[in-house]
Design an enzyme around this catalytic site. Structure first.
Site, mmCIF file in Angstrom:
data_model
loop_
_atom_site.group_PDB
_atom_site.id
_atom_site.type_symbol
_atom_site.label_atom_id
_atom_site.label_comp_id
_atom_site.label_asym_id
_atom_site.label_seq_id
_atom_site.Cartn_x
_atom_site.Cartn_y
_atom_site.Cartn_z
ATOM 1 C CE LYS A 190 -9.273 -6.809 5.226
ATOM 2 N NZ LYS A 190 -9.594 -6.269 4.018
ATOM 3 C CD GLU B 274 7.525 -4.644 4.715
ATOM 4 O OE1 GLU B 274 8.077 -3.633 4.120
ATOM 5 O OE2 GLU B 274 8.270 -5.568 5.294
ATOM 6 C CB CYS C 79 5.110 0.396 -1.190
ATOM 7 S SG CYS C 79 5.916 -1.551 -1.556
ATOM 8 C CD GLU D 118 2.455 5.498 -0.478
ATOM 9 O OE1 GLU D 118 1.552 5.542 0.546
ATOM 10 O OE2 GLU D 118 3.213 4.534 -0.764
HETATM 11 P P1 NAD Z 1 -4.640 0.362 3.227
HETATM 12 O O1 NAD Z 1 -4.180 0.679 4.420
HETATM 13 O O2 NAD Z 1 -6.013 1.416 2.925
HETATM 14 O O3 NAD Z 1 -5.394 -1.124 3.128
HETATM 15 C C1 NAD Z 1 -4.636 -2.282 3.374
HETATM 16 C C2 NAD Z 1 -5.392 -3.384 4.013
HETATM 17 O O4 NAD Z 1 -5.606 -3.199 5.448
HETATM 18 C C3 NAD Z 1 -6.775 -3.648 3.368
HETATM 19 O O5 NAD Z 1 -6.861 -5.179 3.462
HETATM 20 C C4 NAD Z 1 -7.859 -3.041 4.107
HETATM 21 O O6 NAD Z 1 -9.062 -3.545 4.177
HETATM 22 C C5 NAD Z 1 -7.075 -3.153 5.643
HETATM 23 N N1 NAD Z 1 -7.484 -2.012 6.362
HETATM 24 C C6 NAD Z 1 -8.320 -0.976 6.175
HETATM 25 N N2 NAD Z 1 -8.500 -0.288 7.344
HETATM 26 C C7 NAD Z 1 -8.233 -1.092 8.391
HETATM 27 C C8 NAD Z 1 -8.562 -1.060 9.737
HETATM 28 N N3 NAD Z 1 -8.890 0.017 10.328
HETATM 29 N N4 NAD Z 1 -7.985 -2.175 10.515
HETATM 30 C C9 NAD Z 1 -7.292 -3.253 9.877
HETATM 31 N N5 NAD Z 1 -7.285 -3.403 8.637
HETATM 32 C C10 NAD Z 1 -7.615 -2.406 7.876
HETATM 33 O O7 NAD Z 1 -3.951 0.409 1.928
HETATM 34 P P2 NAD Z 1 -4.241 0.153 0.589
HETATM 35 O O8 NAD Z 1 -4.807 1.458 0.069
HETATM 36 O O9 NAD Z 1 -5.003 -1.168 0.342
HETATM 37 O O10 NAD Z 1 -2.652 0.102 -0.119
HETATM 38 C C11 NAD Z 1 -2.008 1.177 -0.319
HETATM 39 C C12 NAD Z 1 -0.773 1.313 0.673
HETATM 40 O O11 NAD Z 1 -0.192 0.308 0.973
HETATM 41 C C13 NAD Z 1 0.055 2.289 0.100
HETATM 42 O O12 NAD Z 1 0.167 3.357 1.377
HETATM 43 C C14 NAD Z 1 1.506 1.639 -0.194
HETATM 44 O O13 NAD Z 1 2.599 2.338 -0.118
HETATM 45 C C15 NAD Z 1 1.189 0.576 0.900
HETATM 46 N N6 NAD Z 1 2.039 -0.413 0.378
HETATM 47 C C16 NAD Z 1 3.195 -0.866 1.157
HETATM 48 C C17 NAD Z 1 3.887 -1.851 0.761
HETATM 49 C C18 NAD Z 1 5.447 -2.337 1.457
HETATM 50 O O14 NAD Z 1 5.879 -3.496 1.356
HETATM 51 N N7 NAD Z 1 5.856 -1.228 2.328
HETATM 52 C C19 NAD Z 1 3.488 -2.698 -0.443
HETATM 53 C C20 NAD Z 1 2.625 -2.480 -1.016
HETATM 54 C C21 NAD Z 1 1.495 -1.388 -0.443
#
Ligand code: NAD
Length: 501
Positions: free
Chosen positions: A197, A272, A306, A403
């Site tokens: 997804k 992650e 991240c 963050e």
């Molecule tokens: P997000 O958590 O909003 O979304 C990530 C994914 O989760 C998307 O595909 C989204 O559609 C899905 N999602 C959203 N709500 C959901 C739910 N209720 N149930 C299941 N899936 C759901 O994050 P984002 O805004 O896309 O990305 C930014 C975040 O990701 C930041 O916090 C960043 O630090 C983190 N990140 C972490 C790493 C790592 O390796 N640790 C790498 C990149 C980004």
């Protein structure tokens, strides 16, 4: 600055974006059951570039059923050497399409073109080839069990490492193609099947990858791709009782929802999540390396990373020159559209993200931090925000704790040599993803690296990313590790078989 007249999109990219983007289920492109669409925007121009199907719970169920069927079908009988070859071939196919894929990544995510090239070729295909190598090295143990006790006779036990099963992979928007590959590569090497997804903001390169996978010889149903919103498709995938594992990258907030959703069938979960990573600079550090290193650590991908080193701790003796050097670099970035080869600093992903970042900047000002550069939006089209640096930071300020996921650096000085006290400051956050230590003194470097509570610490550089280096978070930065051998483990389960002679 954000003059977009000269942005030229290739015919191939235009054709791909204009095509009908459906869901990949059981080896076929199919329409979502709802018939609803999600618009996709270029963050550098705010123009709509495509629309993709909005998958829902029914589509997720169809995709999970396809993945379940494929798990015990032809895929399970393919020898590991051939599985490795399929992954290597997919890497070759990606390489062949690299210019187009990089262009699509820029249009979808906003990152500068050179970075898109580098990340796909330097990380994406390298990752696939790295995990292709592991496919033939998955093996168990033999365990001699003593005769006697309840066992009357000779006995031996052997373990088999089996694929964990159907994997639901949910990924963010900040490096879309790399995160798709990072989930698929170890899962496929282990023999799992996947429902991917992508993030609703950046689905384009995952869909392009889907077509490469469809033509690659990987059996149908092994990789399914359902575009859709997090609250619908993502939520349905993480709740689905026929999914054996969720591999999630995204925010800590959503990570917690994934954990709650996993309870239904106690599926395995790796997470992650976010970071608020410290960069600690000692007075003997080589400033010619520290200044560009710390600037890149924070402003890489416009801070939407991240691992971004957003909390800078510098010894007071060198605080002024270090901060002045980073400020000079921040002001020298050329802000503009990622497809403009002259530019090296792109937009944020969306208006929502820009507003979020600007509100953090305002909170920094309101809480008394000193804004020494940036703090402004740029141009009237595209979600650009200038690289921003704050000094006069206190650990309890919102900008120092939370963050931001944008180009905002919080610089603080320290004035003692007590490593534990410095580490306490560096660790004063709910996150624990990465960090870096800058010094010529090897004892200080290693002691400090030990004291930083993070899954990864780099010495005299920041954010060492390589397929072979385990990566993941402590505290609220996540569960488990990706990359390296450890990154394969969550996709495997162990079966012990005991025989009595
Ligand atoms: P997000 O958590 O909003 O979304 C990530 C994914 O989760 C998307 O595909 C989204 O559609 C899905 N999602 C959203 N709500 C959901 C739910 N209720 N149930 C299941 N899936 C759901 O994050 P984002 O805004 O896309 O990305 C930014 C975040 O990701 C930041 O916090 C960043 O630090 C983190 N990140 C972490 C790493 C790592 O390796 N640790 C790498 C990149 C980004």
């Amino acid at each position: 600055m954000a003059n977009l007249e000269h942005i030229k999109i290739s015919e191939e990219a235009k054709n791909f974006l204009a095509s009908n983007h459906q869901l990949l289920i059981d080896g076929e492109w199919v329409s979502s059951t709802s018939g609803e669409k999600i618009p996709v925007f270029d963050p550098g121009t705010e123009a709509k570039i495509a629309e993709v199907d909005s998958g829902n719970e029914d589509d997720i169920s169809l995709a999970v059923s396809a993945a379940r069927k494929a798990l015990t079908g032809e895929w399970s009988k393919i020898p590991s050497h051939d599985r490795a070859q399929l992954l290597n071939k997919l890497a070759d196919d990606i390489d062949t399409c690299l210019p187009l894929l990089a262009e699509l990544e820029v249009l979808d995510n906003g990152m500068p073109l050179a970075l898109a090239h580098y990340s796909i070729a330097g990380h994406g295909t390298t990752l696939l080839r790295y995990y292709a190598g592991w496919a033939t090295k998955i093996q168990g143990d033999t365990i001699p069990v003593s005769p006697g006790g309840v066992v009357n006779g000779e006995s031996i036990t052997y373990t088999r490492r089996e694929p964990i099963g159907v994997v639901g992979a949910i990924i963010p928007w900040n490096s879309p193609l790399i995160f798709a590959i990072l989930k698929l590569a170890p899962a496929l090497a282990a023999g799992c099947t996947v429902v991917l997804k992508p993030a609703e903001l950046t689905p384009m390169t995952a869909l392009f990858l889907g077509e490469l996978i469809r033509k690659s010889g990987i059996p149908k149903g092994v990789v399914n791709i359902v575009t859709g919103y997090g609250e619908t498709a993502g939520n349905a995938l993480s709740h689905h009782n026929s999914v054996d594992k969720i591999a999630f990258t995204g925010s800590t907030e959503v990570g917690k929802k994934i954990v709650a959703a996993s309870v239904g069938n106690l599926k395995r979960v790796t997470l992650e999540l976010g970071g608020k990573n410290p960069v600690v600079v000692f007075p003997d550090a080589d400033l010619d390396k520290v200044i560009p290193g710390a600037a890149r650590a924070c402003f890489f991908l416009q801070g939407q990373n991240c691992m971004a080193g957003t909390r800078l701790f510098v010894h007071k003796d060198i605080f002024d020159p270090v901060v002045a050097g980073i400020k000079e670099m921040a002001e020298s970035f050329k802000i503009g559209h990622g497809l403009d080869p002259e530019k090296d600093f792109g937009p944020l992903i969306s208006d929502t993200q820009r507003k979020r970042v600007m509100s953090y900047i305002q909170s920094g000002i309101d809480e008394g931090a000193e804004l020494i550069t940036g703090g402004e939006m740029v141009g009237d089209k595209g979600f650009f925000v200038k690289p921003t640096i704050f000094t006069q930071i206190h650990g309890d300020m919102k900008i120092a704790k939370e963050e931001i996921f944008g180009p905002v650096l919080c610089a603080q000085s320290f004035d003692n040599n007590d490593l534990e006290a410095i580490a306490q400051q560096a660790n004063d956050t709910s996150y624990g993803l990465s960090g870096s230590v800058w010094t010529q003194n090897i004892s200080v470097a290693h002691k400090m690296a030990m004291l930083i509570n993070a899954g990864q610490v780099s010495i005299n550089w920041h954010a060492a990313v390589d397929p072979a280096i385990p990566f993941g978070g402590n505290k609220q930065s996540g569960w488990g590790r990706e990359f390296g051998k450890e990154g394969l483990e969550p996709y495997l389960k162990t079966k012990a078989t005991s025989v009595i002679f």
